[in-house]
Design a protein around this motif. Structure first.
Motif, PDB file in Angstrom:
ATOM      1  N   ALA A 160       5.648 -16.615  -7.504  1.00  0.00           N
ATOM      2  CA  ALA A 160       6.583 -17.359  -8.034  1.00  0.00           C
ATOM      3  C   ALA A 160       8.138 -16.692  -8.454  1.00  0.00           C
ATOM      4  CB  ALA A 160       6.157 -17.994  -9.591  1.00  0.00           C
ATOM      5  N   LYS A 161       8.208 -15.355  -7.975  1.00  0.00           N
ATOM      6  CA  LYS A 161       9.331 -14.745  -8.339  1.00  0.00           C
ATOM      7  C   LYS A 161       9.759 -14.135  -7.061  1.00  0.00           C
ATOM      8  CE  LYS A 161       7.997 -13.084 -12.842  1.00  0.00           C
ATOM      9  NZ  LYS A 161       7.544 -11.768 -13.527  1.00  0.00           N
ATOM     10  N   ILE A 162       8.936 -13.580  -5.975  1.00  0.00           N
ATOM     11  CA  ILE A 162       9.301 -12.663  -4.865  1.00  0.00           C
ATOM     12  C   ILE A 162       9.550 -13.788  -3.792  1.00  0.00           C
ATOM     13  CG2 ILE A 162       8.252 -10.724  -5.688  1.00  0.00           C
ATOM     14  CD1 ILE A 162       6.064 -11.245  -3.896  1.00  0.00           C
ATOM     15  N   PRO A 163      10.257 -13.504  -2.839  1.00  0.00           N
ATOM     16  CA  PRO A 163      10.375 -14.181  -1.407  1.00  0.00           C
ATOM     17  C   PRO A 163       9.053 -13.837  -0.662  1.00  0.00           C
ATOM     18  CG  PRO A 163      11.596 -12.130  -1.090  1.00  0.00           C
ATOM     19  CD  PRO A 163      11.145 -12.318  -2.828  1.00  0.00           C
ATOM     20  N   TYR A 164       8.830 -14.931   0.222  1.00  0.00           N
ATOM     21  CA  TYR A 164       7.702 -14.854   1.034  1.00  0.00           C
ATOM     22  C   TYR A 164       7.525 -13.640   1.876  1.00  0.00           C
ATOM     23  CZ  TYR A 164       3.717 -16.348   3.784  1.00  0.00           C
ATOM     24  OH  TYR A 164       2.563 -16.428   4.480  1.00  0.00           O
ATOM     25  N   GLY A 165       6.291 -12.948   1.417  1.00  0.00           N
ATOM     26  CA  GLY A 165       6.150 -11.739   2.268  1.00  0.00           C
ATOM     27  C   GLY A 165       4.716 -11.342   2.546  1.00  0.00           C
ATOM     28  N   MET A 166       4.587 -10.415   3.324  1.00  0.00           N
ATOM     29  CA  MET A 166       3.218 -10.258   3.846  1.00  0.00           C
ATOM     30  C   MET A 166       2.132  -9.118   3.103  1.00  0.00           C
ATOM     31  SD  MET A 166       3.165 -12.671   6.096  1.00  0.00           S
ATOM     32  CE  MET A 166       1.220 -12.400   6.447  1.00  0.00           C
ATOM     33  N   GLY A 167       2.736  -8.499   2.209  1.00  0.00           N
ATOM     34  CA  GLY A 167       2.122  -7.543   1.344  1.00  0.00           C
ATOM     35  C   GLY A 167       2.007  -6.187   2.092  1.00  0.00           C
ATOM     36  N   THR A 168       0.897  -5.519   1.508  1.00  0.00           N
ATOM     37  CA  THR A 168       0.785  -4.108   1.787  1.00  0.00           C
ATOM     38  C   THR A 168      -0.582  -3.735   2.572  1.00  0.00           C
ATOM     39  OG1 THR A 168       2.580  -3.481   0.490  1.00  0.00           O
ATOM     40  CG2 THR A 168       0.986  -1.648   0.897  1.00  0.00           C
ATOM     41  N   TYR A 169      -0.647  -3.115   3.661  1.00  0.00           N
ATOM     42  CA  TYR A 169      -1.569  -2.731   4.575  1.00  0.00           C
ATOM     43  C   TYR A 169      -1.197  -2.175   5.839  1.00  0.00           C
ATOM     44  CZ  TYR A 169      -0.488  -7.148   5.991  1.00  0.00           C
ATOM     45  OH  TYR A 169       0.222  -8.303   6.508  1.00  0.00           O
ATOM     46  N   GLY A 170      -1.915  -1.335   6.278  1.00  0.00           N
ATOM     47  CA  GLY A 170      -1.516  -0.678   7.711  1.00  0.00           C
ATOM     48  C   GLY A 170      -0.336   0.232   7.539  1.00  0.00           C
ATOM     49  N   SER A 171      -0.310   0.955   6.333  1.00  0.00           N
ATOM     50  CA  SER A 171       0.789   1.990   6.095  1.00  0.00           C
ATOM     51  C   SER A 171       2.167   1.190   6.559  1.00  0.00           C
ATOM     52  CB  SER A 171       0.795   3.354   6.994  1.00  0.00           C
ATOM     53  OG  SER A 171      -0.457   3.865   6.622  1.00  0.00           O
ATOM     54  N   ARG A 172       2.419   0.001   6.124  1.00  0.00           N
ATOM     55  CA  ARG A 172       3.630  -0.833   6.723  1.00  0.00           C
ATOM     56  C   ARG A 172       4.757  -0.726   5.548  1.00  0.00           C
ATOM     57  NH1 ARG A 172       4.012  -6.336   5.324  1.00  0.00           N
ATOM     58  NH2 ARG A 172       4.319  -6.712   7.736  1.00  0.00           N
ATOM     59  N   SER A 173       4.340  -0.203   4.065  1.00  0.00           N
ATOM     60  CA  SER A 173       5.325  -0.629   3.101  1.00  0.00           C
ATOM     61  C   SER A 173       6.856   0.022   3.465  1.00  0.00           C
ATOM     62  CB  SER A 173       4.784   0.437   1.663  1.00  0.00           C
ATOM     63  OG  SER A 173       3.523  -0.338   1.380  1.00  0.00           O
ATOM     64  N   LEU A 174       7.071   1.207   3.843  1.00  0.00           N
ATOM     65  CA  LEU A 174       8.286   1.690   3.947  1.00  0.00           C
ATOM     66  C   LEU A 174       8.765   0.957   5.318  1.00  0.00           C
ATOM     67  CD1 LEU A 174       8.447   5.280   2.656  1.00  0.00           C
ATOM     68  CD2 LEU A 174       9.991   3.573   1.933  1.00  0.00           C
ATOM     69  N   ALA A 175       8.041   1.342   6.307  1.00  0.00           N
ATOM     70  CA  ALA A 175       8.579   0.875   7.765  1.00  0.00           C
ATOM     71  C   ALA A 175       9.025  -0.583   7.740  1.00  0.00           C
ATOM     72  CB  ALA A 175       7.481   1.423   8.873  1.00  0.00           C
ATOM     73  N   VAL A 176       8.387  -1.465   7.147  1.00  0.00           N
ATOM     74  CA  VAL A 176       8.796  -2.890   7.413  1.00  0.00           C
ATOM     75  C   VAL A 176       9.280  -3.276   5.933  1.00  0.00           C
ATOM     76  CG1 VAL A 176       7.738  -4.940   7.755  1.00  0.00           C
ATOM     77  CG2 VAL A 176       6.571  -3.126   8.683  1.00  0.00           C
ATOM     78  N   GLY A 177       8.466  -3.071   4.835  1.00  0.00           N
ATOM     79  CA  GLY A 177       8.986  -3.602   3.696  1.00  0.00           C
ATOM     80  C   GLY A 177      10.498  -2.571   3.161  1.00  0.00           C
ATOM     81  N   GLY A 178      10.313  -1.217   3.271  1.00  0.00           N
ATOM     82  CA  GLY A 178      11.447  -0.556   3.071  1.00  0.00           C
ATOM     83  C   GLY A 178      12.733  -1.115   4.071  1.00  0.00           C
ATOM     84  N   SER A 179      12.344  -1.306   5.368  1.00  0.00           N
ATOM     85  CA  SER A 179      13.561  -1.759   6.157  1.00  0.00           C
ATOM     86  C   SER A 179      14.159  -2.847   5.794  1.00  0.00           C
ATOM     87  CB  SER A 179      13.009  -1.826   7.507  1.00  0.00           C
ATOM     88  OG  SER A 179      12.609  -0.609   8.069  1.00  0.00           O
ATOM     89  N   ALA A 180      13.196  -3.979   5.283  1.00  0.00           N
ATOM     90  CA  ALA A 180      13.921  -5.187   4.602  1.00  0.00           C
ATOM     91  C   ALA A 180      14.803  -4.992   3.509  1.00  0.00           C
ATOM     92  CB  ALA A 180      12.470  -6.081   4.200  1.00  0.00           C
ATOM     93  N   ILE A 181      14.375  -4.138   2.480  1.00  0.00           N
ATOM     94  CA  ILE A 181      15.286  -3.678   1.585  1.00  0.00           C
ATOM     95  C   ILE A 181      16.483  -2.967   1.958  1.00  0.00           C
ATOM     96  CG2 ILE A 181      15.730  -2.170  -0.617  1.00  0.00           C
ATOM     97  CD1 ILE A 181      12.581  -2.390  -0.867  1.00  0.00           C
ATOM     98  N   ILE A 182      16.413  -2.235   3.068  1.00  0.00           N
ATOM     99  CA  ILE A 182      17.691  -1.721   3.913  1.00  0.00           C
ATOM    100  C   ILE A 182      18.647  -3.058   4.148  1.00  0.00           C
ATOM    101  CG2 ILE A 182      18.583  -0.277   5.734  1.00  0.00           C
ATOM    102  CD1 ILE A 182      17.514   1.258   3.208  1.00  0.00           C
ATOM    103  N   LYS A 183      17.999  -3.977   5.027  1.00  0.00           N
ATOM    104  CA  LYS A 183      18.818  -5.152   5.433  1.00  0.00           C
ATOM    105  C   LYS A 183      19.460  -5.727   4.482  1.00  0.00           C
ATOM    106  CE  LYS A 183      17.986  -7.240   8.985  1.00  0.00           C
ATOM    107  NZ  LYS A 183      17.067  -8.443   9.793  1.00  0.00           N
TER     108      LYS A 183
END
Length: 794
Positions: free
Chosen positions: A539-562
Motif C-alpha cells: 500500500a506504500k511502495i511502488p511495485y517491486g520484485m523483492g529481494t533474492y538472488g543477491s539483487r538488492s544493491l545491484a538492482v534495487g540500489g540502481s533503481a534508487i540511483i536512477k
C-alpha cells in the motif's frame, strides 16, 4: 563527504530495535478480534482421502469454523502457481500438475495441508484438529529421486506426469562435447549428491489475514521476501482478487534465505478464511511444522565428466543431473536446476564445450525450491569437485590446475558456452590473495606436524562464480520466467530536505536501512540520519520484485540511483531559476547546487522548500514537488566470484573434524558497507559449512516419513563448529550498473561446501578416498577411515 558516504563501515541502523526487542515481526502483530488457525497436515506421504468428517471439530469449544479443500473449491479458489515455465529437450512444456491450497482428495507428502481449524485460541484450534476424522487410503510412496525414475515406481501424479518426470531439459553443444572427449588425453568421472537441506530462518513463517467489510479490502501480513509478488500471485491466480482490494504487508522478517520468496498455502488460507468468518486470523508455524511445510533446498544426484588435453587444459564438461522437485512445483522451483544451474557450469574456467541435461523429478516429499545460492552452489560443488579429482589423478597441485584454466583478467567480456557472458573478473588475483592468507605454500609442513599427533590434515580450494541480479526481463521471459525482474524506487525529498526512499526491495537481514541510506546520503549529500527507508507494504511502495538472488544493491540500489538522478536533474532546473543562471552551468556536489566558477549556491533543503512552497518557481517548466520514481531493469546478470580455502583436521579414532582455518577472498564489485558485507559472508559461510558437515534432510524410503523433522535429528552448525574466518576482497567493477556492485549475500554458501569437501578428501587421500558425500558427519568419516584402514596398512 556526507556521513553516510559509500565505502564506510557504518553500524547497522536497524540493529538497535532488533537487539532491544523493538522489532515488529508478523507474530508480534495482533489485530482486534483476532482468531487463530491450526492446520491439520497429512501424516502420510501418499494417500487418497476417502472422506473427512469435521463435525466433532466444528462443535469443539472455541471453534469458529473448520474448512477443507472442498470448501475452497466451492468458492472457486485456484491452486498455487509456478512462476517459471521450462521446456524439455523436445520443446514440449513441463508437466505442471495442480497445487491445491488444501488437499483436493489426495495428499502427496507428509505435511500436505488437509484442513484448517479457526478458533478463539491456538490451543482450542489444535485440540479441535485432533477431532477431525480423515479416511486415508494409504498408497506406496517414493522419496528418492533415482528410485522415482525406475520402472514400477509409485507415480506421484499418474498420467499427469508419467514416469514422475516434470521435464527433461538440456543446454549446450552435445556434439562438440563428444568430439572433445574423443580426442582427450585424460577424462575424469565422478558421481555425487548435493544433499537436501531444510531452510531454518530464525523466524518461522507466519501469516495474518484480515478483511475490511467497509472497503472490501483484504490484508495479509506475512513473512515474505517479496510482498508485491505475493499480492500478484495470490490475487490473480488463487483468490481472484484485483490488486486494489489486496494489500500485502511484510514487516520485519527474521531471515529468509530464499525460503520466504514463495507463495505458500497458509497465506491464501488465512486471507480467504478471514473474509469467510469476517474476523482476522493468525497462523504461526511451529518449528517442527516448518520442517514439513517450508520449501526445501538442493537435492541433486549428478554424474559429471571432465575432458583434458595433454597440457591439463579443460576441453569439455559433461553433466547429467536428476533434480528433486518434491510433490508439487513451488513458485520458482523449475528454474533452479536449469537456468540458475546449467548456465554456471563454466565456473571460472575457459572450458570450450559444455553440455548439461537435467531431469526434474516428482517425489512424495516437500517441494524443493531456491535456497541461499539457488543452483549456483550445486554447480560450483560439482565443478570444483571434478577439478580437484582431476588434479589428484594428474598429480598436479589443485591451485596450479585452476590457474592453467582460469579465464584471464584481460579476457572480459567472456562468452561462456552455456549462454552467460561474464562482464568482469580477476580470478588469478583472488586465488593468490586467498592462497597467501591461508599459508597454502606451507601446508605440507602442517600436514606432517598433524600426522605426528595422529591426525589427518587436508586443505581444499574452491573457486566460484555466481550469477546475481537475475535479468533483464526480456531475456528471462524468453527462458520461461512468468514475471519481470526489474526493481523500483521512489525518492521523496521533503520540504526541509530530509528524504524518504520507498523501495521495492525487501530486507530480511541484509541491512538495507543502512546500506540504502548510505547510497542516498552519498548521492544527495545529506546526513544519513535524514534518510528514511520504507519497504514491505504494497500500500506504500511502488511495485517491486523483492529481494533474492543477491539483487538488492545491484538492482534495487540502481533503481534508487536512477530516482536520485531524476531528483538532482529537477533540482538543477529549480536552482538555475533561483540563481538566475543557465541550467548547463549548475553543478551538484555534497548537497549543494552551485553556479560553476562562482560561490553562488543553494542547498538541497532550499531547493526542496522552493519545490513545495513554489512562490518563486519555474512553473512554465516544472510541476511543484521533489518526488521521483524510477524502475531499473538490468542489462545483464552480475557475476561475483572468489576463492575459498579450507583447512581441516580429522581425528581418525572418532571421525571428529575441526576446521582449522577458513579463508575467503571475494570479488563483489564496489562495496558500499564493508562491515555488512563481512556479516553477509560470515552467514553464508556458516550455511555452506552446515551443508558440508552437518545438515541433511532424510526421508524413510519405505514410508516417506520425514526422519529429520526437528533439531533432534537435523544438525545445524553452532558457534563451536565454525572457525574465525579470514576475509579479503578484490574489486573489479560490474560494467553495466551505475554502482559497479555485484552482490555478496550468497557467496559463502556457494564456495564453502566444495572447499570443505576438497579439504576432507585431501586429508583422506592417503587412505585411497577419492570422494566424500555431504554431510561429512563424524560417523561417516569414521566409517570411511575404518573401511580404508587395510589399504593404509598395506
Amino acid at each position: 563527504m556526507a556521513d553516510g558516504s559509500i565505502g564506510q563501515p557504518i553500524r547497522r541502523r536497524e540493529d538497535y530495535r532488533f537487539l532491544t526487542g523493538q522489532g515488529t515481526y508478523t507474530d508480534d502483530i495482533n489485530r482486534p478480534g483476532q482468531l487463530h488457525a491450526f492446520i491439520l497436515r497429512s501424516p502420510h506421504a501418499n494417500a487418497r482421502i476417502n472422506n473427512i468428517d469435521t463435525k466433532a471439530a466444528a462443535s469443539a469449544p472455541g471453534v469458529v469454523a473448520v474448512f477443507t479443500g472442498a470448501d475452497m473449491a466451492a468458492d472457486g479458489i485456484g491452486g498455487l502457481p509456478c512462476g517459471w515455465l521450462i521446456n524439455s529437450k523436445d520443446g514440449s512444456p513441463m508437466k505442471e500438475p495442480p497445487h491445491p491450497v488444501l488437499a483436493d482428495g489426495h495428499v502427496r507428502h507428509v505435511g500436505d495441508p488437509v484442513a484448517v481449524v479457526i478458533a478463539d485460541s491456538l490451543v482450542a484450534a489444535r485440540d479441535a484438529a485432533e477431532k477431525i476424522a480423515v479416511g486415508y487410503a494409504v498408497e506406496p510412496a517414493v522419496v528418492d529421486v533415482a528410485e522415482a525414475l525406475k520402472p514400477g515406481a509409485p507415480q506421484v501424479w499418474g498420467d499427469q506426469a508419467p514416469g514422475n518426470i516434470c521435464y527433461d531439459w538440456h543446454l549446450g553443444d552435445l556434439a562438440a562435447v563428444d568430439a572433445a572427449f574423443a580426442k582427450a588425453a585424460k577424462t575424469v568421472k565422478l558421481d555425487l549428491v548435493n544433499n537436501r537441506l531444510v531452510p531454518n530462518a530464525m523466524e518461522p513463517r507466519a501469516a495474518i489475514g484480515e478483511f475490511d467489510r467497509a472497503t472490501g479490502e483484504h490484508t495479509l501480513y506475512t513473512t515474505s521476501q517479496n510482498p508485491h509478488v505475493i499480492r500478484l500471485l495470490m490475487g490473480a491466480f488463487v483468490l481472484h482478487l484485483p490488486e486494489a482490494r489486496l494489500r500485502v504487508v511484510a514487516p520485519d522478517v527474521g531471515g529468509g534465505f530464499g525460503s520466504k520468496i514463495y507463495h505458500y498455502a497458509e497465506e491464501a488460507i488465512v486471507t480467504w478464511a478471514a473474509a469467510k468468518v469476517r474476523r482476522p486470523i493468525k497462523w504461526t508455524a511451529e518449528r517442527s511444522e516448518s520442517f514439513m511445510s517450508d520449501a526445501h533446498g538442493r537435492d541433486h544426484v549428478t554424474h559429471v565428466e571432465l575432458a583434458l588435453d595433454a597440457n591439463a587444459k579443460f576441453l569439455a564438461l559433461k553433466v547429467s543431473t536428476l533434480a528433486n522437485m518434491g510433490a508439487y512445483l513451488s513458485t520458482f522451483a523449475t528454474c533452479i536446476p536449469t537456468y540458475l544451474y546449467g548456465t554456471l557450469l563454466a565456473g571460472t574456467y575457459t572450458t570450450p564445450a559444455i553440455y548439461v541435461e537435467t531431469k526434474a523429478v516428482f517425489t512424495n516429499t516437500v517441494p524443493v525450491d531456491a535456497y541461499r545460492g539457488a543452483g549456483r552452489p550445486e554447480a560450483t560443488f560439482l565443478v570444483e569437485r571434478i577439478v580437484d579429482l582431476a588434479a589428484d589423478e594428474l598429480g598436479l597441485d589443485p591451485a596450479e590446475l585452476r590457474r592453467r584454466n582460469f579465464i584471464p583478467a584481460n579476457g572480459f567480456p567472456y562468452q561462456t558456452p552455456v549462454a552467460l557472458q561474464y562482464d568482469s573478473g580477476d580470478y588469478q588475483t583472488t586465488l593468490q590473495m586467498a592462497s597467501e592468507a591461508a599459508g597454502y605454500p606451507g601446508f605440507e609442513a602442517r600436514r606432517r606436524e598433524a600426522a605426528g599427533r595422529g591426525k589427518l590434515r587436508g586443505i581444499g580450494i574452491a573457486t566460484y562464480i555466481e550469477a546475481c541480479g537475475i535479468a533483464p526481463s526480456a531475456v528471462v521471459g524468453s527462458l520461461g520466467a512468468r514475471a519481470g525482474l526489474f526493481e523500483s524506487a521512489e525518492v521523496r525529498v521533503h520540504p526541509t530536505g530530509s528524504v524518504s526512499v520507498l523501495t521495492g526491495s525487501h530486507s530480511h537481514g541484509q541491512g538495507h536501512e543502512t546500506t540504502f541510506s548510505q547510497l542516498v546520503a552519498d548521492g544527495l549529500g545529506i546526513p544519513i540520519e535524514q534518510v528514511e527507508i520504507v519497504h514491505g507494504d504494497t500500500a506504500k511502495i511502488p511495485y517491486g520484485m523483492g529481494t533474492y538472488g543477491s539483487r538488492s544493491l545491484a538492482v534495487g540500489g540502481s533503481a534508487i540511483i536512477k530516482a536520485m538522478d531524476k531528483v538532482v536533474a529537477k533540482g538543477r532546473k529549480i536552482a538555475a531559476h533561483l540563481l538566475e543562471a543557465s541550467e548547463a552551468d549548475i553543478e551538484f556536489k555534497d548537497g549543494q547546487f552551485s553556479v560553476a566558477g562562482t560561490d553562488r549556491s543553494k542547498s538541497l533543503g532550499e531547493i526542496a522548500l522552493t519545490a513545495y512552497v513554489p512562490h518563486n518557481f519555474p512553473h512554465d517548466e516544472l510541476e511543484p514537488g521533489l518526488d521521483e520514481t524510477a524502475f531499473y531493469d538490468p542489462k545483464n546478470f552480475t557475476f561475483p566470484s572468489g576463492a575459498h580455502i579450507a583447512e581441516v583436521e580429522i581425528d581418525p579414532d572418532t571421525g571428529h573434524l575441526t576446521i582449522v582455518n577458513f579463508t575467503a577472498s571475494d570479488d563483489f564489485g564496489r562495496i558500499i558497507n564493508p562491515m555488512i558485507v563481512a556479516g553477509q559472508v560470515h552467514g553464508g559461510l556458516a550455511q555452506g559449512i552446515g551443508q558440508a558437515l552437518l545438515e541433511g534432510c532424510v526421508y524413510d524410503k519405505e514410508t516417506g516419513q520425514l526422519l529429520t523433522g526437528s533439531y533432534n535429528d537435523y544438525a545445524m552448525p553452532r558457534a563451536e563448529d565454525l572457525p574465525n574466518f579470514a576475509l579479503s576482497t578484490h574489486v573489479t567493477l560490474c560494467t553495466h550498473n551505475p554502482l559497479g556492485v555485484k552482490g555478496c549475500g550468497e557467496a559463502g554458501a556457494i564456495g564453502a561446501p566444495a572447499a570443505i569437501a576438497n579439504a576432507i578428501v585431501d586429508a583422506l587421500k592417503g587412505l585411497g578416498v577419492r570422494h566424500v558425500e555431504m554431510p561429512a558427519t563424524p560417523e561417516k568419516l569414521w566409517r570411511l577411515i575404518q573401511q580404508h584402514q587395510p589399504r593404509a596398512a598395506e
